[in-house]
Design an enzyme around this catalytic site. Structure first.
Site, PDB file in Angstrom:
ATOM      1  N   SER A   1      87.250  84.232  39.973  1.00  0.00           N
ATOM      2  CA  SER A   1      86.962  85.610  40.345  1.00  0.00           C
ATOM      3  C   SER A   1      87.613  85.874  41.699  1.00  0.00           C
ATOM      4  O   SER A   1      87.739  84.953  42.521  1.00  0.00           O
ATOM      5  CB  SER A   1      85.451  85.790  40.464  1.00  0.00           C
ATOM      6  OG  SER A   1      85.160  86.931  41.247  1.00  0.00           O
ATOM      7  N   SER A   2      87.967  87.133  41.949  1.00  0.00           N
ATOM      8  CA  SER A   2      88.617  87.443  43.231  1.00  0.00           C
ATOM      9  C   SER A   2      87.641  87.319  44.403  1.00  0.00           C
ATOM     10  O   SER A   2      88.060  87.368  45.557  1.00  0.00           O
ATOM     11  CB  SER A   2      89.218  88.843  43.194  1.00  0.00           C
ATOM     12  OG  SER A   2      88.218  89.796  42.915  1.00  0.00           O
ATOM     13  N   CYS A   3      86.332  87.131  44.122  1.00  0.00           N
ATOM     14  CA  CYS A   3      85.381  86.973  45.229  1.00  0.00           C
ATOM     15  C   CYS A   3      85.490  85.598  45.891  1.00  0.00           C
ATOM     16  O   CYS A   3      84.806  85.328  46.868  1.00  0.00           O
ATOM     17  CB  CYS A   3      83.955  87.243  44.781  1.00  0.00           C
ATOM     18  SG  CYS A   3      83.322  85.958  43.741  1.00  0.00           S
TER      19      CYS A   3
ATOM     20  N   TYR B   1      77.991  82.756  44.295  1.00  0.00           N
ATOM     21  CA  TYR B   1      78.900  82.853  43.147  1.00  0.00           C
ATOM     22  C   TYR B   1      80.299  82.380  43.546  1.00  0.00           C
ATOM     23  O   TYR B   1      80.947  81.618  42.816  1.00  0.00           O
ATOM     24  CB  TYR B   1      78.939  84.310  42.695  1.00  0.00           C
ATOM     25  CG  TYR B   1      79.731  84.574  41.443  1.00  0.00           C
ATOM     26  CD1 TYR B   1      79.297  84.110  40.210  1.00  0.00           C
ATOM     27  CD2 TYR B   1      80.915  85.312  41.496  1.00  0.00           C
ATOM     28  CE1 TYR B   1      80.012  84.369  39.057  1.00  0.00           C
ATOM     29  CE2 TYR B   1      81.641  85.582  40.345  1.00  0.00           C
ATOM     30  CZ  TYR B   1      81.188  85.108  39.125  1.00  0.00           C
ATOM     31  OH  TYR B   1      81.899  85.363  37.985  1.00  0.00           O
TER      32      TYR B   1
ATOM     33  N   LYS C   1      82.619  79.353  42.073  1.00  0.00           N
ATOM     34  CA  LYS C   1      83.948  79.640  41.504  1.00  0.00           C
ATOM     35  C   LYS C   1      85.021  78.803  42.205  1.00  0.00           C
ATOM     36  O   LYS C   1      85.970  78.349  41.575  1.00  0.00           O
ATOM     37  CB  LYS C   1      84.258  81.137  41.635  1.00  0.00           C
ATOM     38  CG  LYS C   1      83.450  81.992  40.664  1.00  0.00           C
ATOM     39  CD  LYS C   1      84.010  81.817  39.272  1.00  0.00           C
ATOM     40  CE  LYS C   1      83.110  82.297  38.172  1.00  0.00           C
ATOM     41  NZ  LYS C   1      83.524  81.867  36.832  1.00  0.00           N
TER      42      LYS C   1
ATOM     43  N   HIS D   1      77.938  95.674  37.080  1.00  0.00           N
ATOM     44  CA  HIS D   1      79.015  96.063  37.996  1.00  0.00           C
ATOM     45  C   HIS D   1      79.142  97.584  38.060  1.00  0.00           C
ATOM     46  O   HIS D   1      78.526  98.313  37.284  1.00  0.00           O
ATOM     47  CB  HIS D   1      80.329  95.433  37.546  1.00  0.00           C
ATOM     48  CG  HIS D   1      80.357  93.959  37.750  1.00  0.00           C
ATOM     49  ND1 HIS D   1      80.129  93.063  36.735  1.00  0.00           N
ATOM     50  CD2 HIS D   1      80.556  93.211  38.867  1.00  0.00           C
ATOM     51  CE1 HIS D   1      80.197  91.834  37.217  1.00  0.00           C
ATOM     52  NE2 HIS D   1      80.451  91.888  38.503  1.00  0.00           N
TER      53      HIS D   1
HETATM   54  O1  GFB Z   1      80.981  96.232  40.825  1.00  0.00           O
HETATM   55  P1  GFB Z   1      80.423  95.690  42.072  1.00  0.00           P
HETATM   56  O2  GFB Z   1      79.023  95.246  42.051  1.00  0.00           O
HETATM   57  O3  GFB Z   1      81.424  94.546  42.531  1.00  0.00           O
HETATM   58  O4  GFB Z   1      80.506  96.821  43.232  1.00  0.00           O
HETATM   59  P2  GFB Z   1      81.815  93.805  43.886  1.00  0.00           P
HETATM   60  C1  GFB Z   1      81.714  97.378  43.643  1.00  0.00           C
HETATM   61  C2  GFB Z   1      81.463  98.472  44.653  1.00  0.00           C
HETATM   62  O5  GFB Z   1      80.872  99.593  43.972  1.00  0.00           O
HETATM   63  C3  GFB Z   1      80.523  98.114  45.797  1.00  0.00           C
HETATM   64  C4  GFB Z   1      79.764 100.068  44.709  1.00  0.00           C
HETATM   65  O6  GFB Z   1      81.036  98.622  47.003  1.00  0.00           O
HETATM   66  C5  GFB Z   1      79.226  98.826  45.415  1.00  0.00           C
HETATM   67  O7  GFB Z   1      78.448  99.204  46.549  1.00  0.00           O
HETATM   68  N1  GFB Z   1      78.816 100.730  43.790  1.00  0.00           N
HETATM   69  C6  GFB Z   1      78.524 102.044  43.755  1.00  0.00           C
HETATM   70  C7  GFB Z   1      78.080 100.120  42.840  1.00  0.00           C
HETATM   71  N2  GFB Z   1      77.595 102.319  42.847  1.00  0.00           N
HETATM   72  C8  GFB Z   1      77.302 101.130  42.239  1.00  0.00           C
HETATM   73  C9  GFB Z   1      76.398 100.775  41.192  1.00  0.00           C
HETATM   74  O8  GFB Z   1      75.677 101.573  40.633  1.00  0.00           O
HETATM   75  N3  GFB Z   1      76.391  99.454  40.821  1.00  0.00           N
HETATM   76  C10 GFB Z   1      77.193  98.519  41.429  1.00  0.00           C
HETATM   77  N4  GFB Z   1      77.150  97.245  41.013  1.00  0.00           N
HETATM   78  N5  GFB Z   1      78.030  98.833  42.451  1.00  0.00           N
HETATM   79  C11 GFB Z   1      80.938  91.699  42.636  1.00  0.00           C
HETATM   80  C12 GFB Z   1      80.518  90.351  43.138  1.00  0.00           C
HETATM   81  O9  GFB Z   1      81.094  92.441  43.772  1.00  0.00           O
HETATM   82  O10 GFB Z   1      82.164  91.653  41.942  1.00  0.00           O
HETATM   83  C13 GFB Z   1      80.656  89.313  42.127  1.00  0.00           C
HETATM   84  O11 GFB Z   1      79.236  90.427  43.690  1.00  0.00           O
HETATM   85  C14 GFB Z   1      81.928  89.374  41.313  1.00  0.00           C
HETATM   86  O12 GFB Z   1      80.542  88.082  42.758  1.00  0.00           O
HETATM   87  C15 GFB Z   1      82.315  90.772  40.924  1.00  0.00           C
HETATM   88  O13 GFB Z   1      82.979  88.763  42.029  1.00  0.00           O
HETATM   89  C16 GFB Z   1      83.727  90.881  40.386  1.00  0.00           C
HETATM   90  O14 GFB Z   1      83.290  93.688  43.894  1.00  0.00           O
HETATM   91  O15 GFB Z   1      81.251  94.435  45.098  1.00  0.00           O
END
Ligand code: GFB
Length: 316
Positions: A109-111, A138, A142, A181
């Site tokens: 994952s890119s994280c 996580y 990874k 996500h």
């Molecule tokens: O998709 P997401 O959880 O991935 O969030 P990450 C991406 C961005 O969208 C963040 C915003 O800046 C969130 O604050 N966001 C806005 C939301 N509204 C929402 C919502 O309703 N739900 C969610 N989830 N986000 C994950 C990692 O982070 O990405 C994992 O925690 C993994 O480890 C994955 O690598 C690909 O890129 O922030």
């Protein structure tokens, strides 16, 4: 090219990526795609995984199983994200080694990259600085997975490779509002707001974080390309190389699902990484690039969401 009639195990076939791989391999003429459900095999259990490999004898493995979730789920369940993924990566890599699997692709994952990595992020940025705290558990698991593939290659000569995808979306995603996500969560929130006639929709964070989004069918295609054409130690970034702000993403989903509704940014929820866009030059040099434009991919995903909802077939 890997042999289309050999047994190929997809570890994690029910997930977003695994289900896309099942579709991709089937379309490509693979005749022996092996899968196993969570009830029948706990991938965290080495003895059970060894026994399963012993009987099934896969020749190729796509290791795409794991405990996954969005920024919020990662931040409140770090122990599960670290433990489950560490165990799953370890057991499957070891079992594949034990029976002499010909080739394994591990999906990271890119994280894995540092919070303040230079953007776009090159493969060399791995372990060059501290991780983003919201998904450190996580990310550590990874990173351990990448290092397992590298060390099994170095010590035993196993052909184990790693791909690092950017943020993914598409059919088969988890539409849970808290745990999922951003793409599926916003799609569902806008959809439910339209049905309820609400005049605003909550978007987590400030809206200024930047992300890159890859359609999962493009990822499945890239994984097969790497299985067919790449055999070396270094992990390979998979993405589009194009990012946008979360505000822009939310506006695109709003225009598709509930045009005109107001966005309410909830800054009590985390932004996570300020920016995450991958440098995809290594993969482009190997002759692969993403083909699904974002709006087209979002439209198809929303159509899938509506259809799966009618069938009662959504992961919520
Ligand atoms: O998709 P997401 O959880 O991935 O969030 P990450 C991406 C961005 O969208 C963040 C915003 O800046 C969130 O604050 N966001 C806005 C939301 N509204 C929402 C919502 O309703 N739900 C969610 N989830 N986000 C994950 C990692 O982070 O990405 C994992 O925690 C993994 O480890 C994955 O690598 C690909 O890129 O922030």
């Amino acid at each position: 090219m890997i042999n289309r009639s050999a047994p190929v195990f997809i570890a994690g076939h029910r997930g977003l990526v695994g289900s896309a791989l099942v579709r991709r391999l089937t379309a490509d003429g693979f005749t022996d795609v092996q899968t196993v459900g969570r009830k029948d095999l706990d991938l965290r259990d080495q003895a059970a995984v060894d026994a399963w490999f012993e009987v099934q004898q896969p020749r190729y493995v796509f290791l795409v199983a794991g405990t996954v979730g969005g920024v919020y789920a990662n931040s409140i369940r770090p122990a599960e994200f670290l433990y489950d993924n560490l165990m799953i990566h370890g057991t499957v890599v070891q079992a594949a080694h034990r029976i002499g699997v010909k080739k394994l692709l591990y999906l990271g994952s890119s994280c894995i990259y540092p919070r303040h990595a230079d953007q776009p992020i090159t493969e060399e940025a791995l372990l060059s600085g501290p991780l983003e705290p919201t998904n450190e558990g996580y990310a550590l698991a990874k990173i351990a997975g990448i290092k397992l593939c590298e060390t099994y290659r170095r010590q035993y000569g196993d052909d184990f490779i790693s791909a690092m995808p950017t943020n993914l979306y598409g059919p088969g995603d988890n539409f849970d509002l808290e745990g999922g996500h951003v793409v599926p969560a916003l799609m569902r929130r806008f959809h439910e707001a339209r049905l309820a006639g609400e005049d605003s929709v909550a978007v987590w964070g400030t809206g200024t974080a930047r992300r890159e989004f890859l359609h999962v069918d493009d990822l499945a295609d890239a994984c097969l390309h790497l299985m067919d054409h790449y055999s070396a130690a270094g992990h390979i970034n998979v993405g589009t190389g194009i990012d946008l702000t979360i505000r822009e993403l939310a506006e695109a989903i709003r225009d598709l699902v509930y045009p005109g509704v107001k966005l309410e940014f909830d800054s009590s929820k985390p932004d996570g990484m300020p920016r995450k866009v991958l440098d995809v030059s290594r993969l482009s040099e190997m002759g692969w690039s993403a083909s699904t434009p974002l709006v087209e991919g979002l439209t198809a995903t929303y159509d899938w969401f509506l259809e799966a909802g009618r069938r009662g077939d959504l992961r919520l």
